[in-house]
Enzyme design. Structure first.
Site, PDB file in Angstrom:
ATOM      1  N   HIS A  10      -2.803  25.780 -40.133  1.00 29.01           N
ATOM      2  CA  HIS A  10      -2.151  24.551 -39.680  1.00 29.01           C
ATOM      3  C   HIS A  10      -2.405  24.386 -38.190  1.00 29.01           C
ATOM      4  O   HIS A  10      -2.878  25.309 -37.532  1.00 29.01           O
ATOM      5  CB  HIS A  10      -0.642  24.623 -39.968  1.00 29.01           C
ATOM      6  CG  HIS A  10      -0.010  25.812 -39.322  1.00 29.01           C
ATOM      7  ND1 HIS A  10       0.103  27.024 -39.967  1.00 29.01           N
ATOM      8  CD2 HIS A  10       0.491  25.993 -38.086  1.00 29.01           C
ATOM      9  CE1 HIS A  10       0.652  27.898 -39.151  1.00 29.01           C
ATOM     10  NE2 HIS A  10       0.896  27.305 -37.999  1.00 29.01           N
TER      11      HIS A  10
ATOM     12  N   HIS B  74      -6.277  24.031 -31.721  1.00 31.17           N
ATOM     13  CA  HIS B  74      -7.224  24.807 -32.530  1.00 31.17           C
ATOM     14  C   HIS B  74      -6.551  25.213 -33.831  1.00 31.17           C
ATOM     15  O   HIS B  74      -5.334  25.114 -33.975  1.00 31.17           O
ATOM     16  CB  HIS B  74      -7.662  26.062 -31.764  1.00 31.17           C
ATOM     17  CG  HIS B  74      -6.543  27.033 -31.544  1.00 31.17           C
ATOM     18  ND1 HIS B  74      -5.608  26.854 -30.541  1.00 31.17           N
ATOM     19  CD2 HIS B  74      -6.177  28.148 -32.215  1.00 31.17           C
ATOM     20  CE1 HIS B  74      -4.729  27.838 -30.606  1.00 31.17           C
ATOM     21  NE2 HIS B  74      -5.035  28.631 -31.610  1.00 31.17           N
TER      22      HIS B  74
END
Length: 187
Positions: free
Chosen positions: A41, A128
């Site tokens: 996630h 990221h």
């Protein structure tokens, strides 16, 4: 107390592409604890342990910044590592298009959450998707080569439409994430 974080879910097609790349990384047998693709996630804010009673105040404070942000596209592209590919401790997949909208949303969330007692992060936001955390230097050279191999890899793109507050239960088999609430972009 519950361990919690605010995040954006990654759709299954992107997870599947990441899983294929992870398999290639694993083939060189580096000492890495890999994140299961279905648990990858995009974290916007990590709260750590909070009282369960704080969930409502978190959800009400993120309402305005989330509703004032229109849905946007994120392109998942490239592989890298923190602190750097030659000395990896965290292996990640990057984001390109949509980073400006994402960073703006994250700054807004930090600002609104600070007002209800959650201090802003000291370090800057580097969006990221974490693929894995390096546990030792075993296989570091091969791992660095794989990071370089996929530096320009395309993983797909997706529409960001909601932000989710997750509870994270740490288990020996890995973390279990449970959604506690969500807010839709653009109202």
């Amino acid at each position: 107390m519950i361990r919690s974080f605010l995040a954006i879910e990654v759709p299954v097609p992107v997870q599947k592409r990441i899983e294929k790349i992870q398999e290639d990384f694993k083939s060189s047998d580096p000492d890495v604890r890999w994140v299961s693709p279905d648990k990858i996630h995009l974290t916007l804010k990590f709260f750590g342990d909070i009282e369960e009673s704080k969930v409502d105040s978190i959800m009400s404070s993120i309402d305005k910044p989330v509703q004032s942000t229109q849905p946007f596209q994120l392109k998942v592209h490239g592989t890298g590592a923190f602190p750097n590919p030659k000395n990896p401790r965290v292996v990640w997949v990057g984001l390109t298009e949509g980073k400006e909208a994402l960073s703006h949303l994250q700054r807004q969330l930090e600002s609104f959450l600070e007002k209800v007692g959650f201090p802003s992060e000291d370090r800057s936001f580097h969006p990221h998707l974490t693929l894995g955390r390096v546990k030792s230097s075993r296989g570091k050279g091969a791992l660095s080569a794989k990071i370089e191999k996929y530096r320009e890899e395309e993983y797909g793109e997706f529409q960001v439409e909601r932000v989710i507050l997750f509870k994270s239960d740490l288990k020996p088999s890995g973390s279990i994430y449970t959604a506690l609430g969500e807010a839709k972009l653009g109202g």
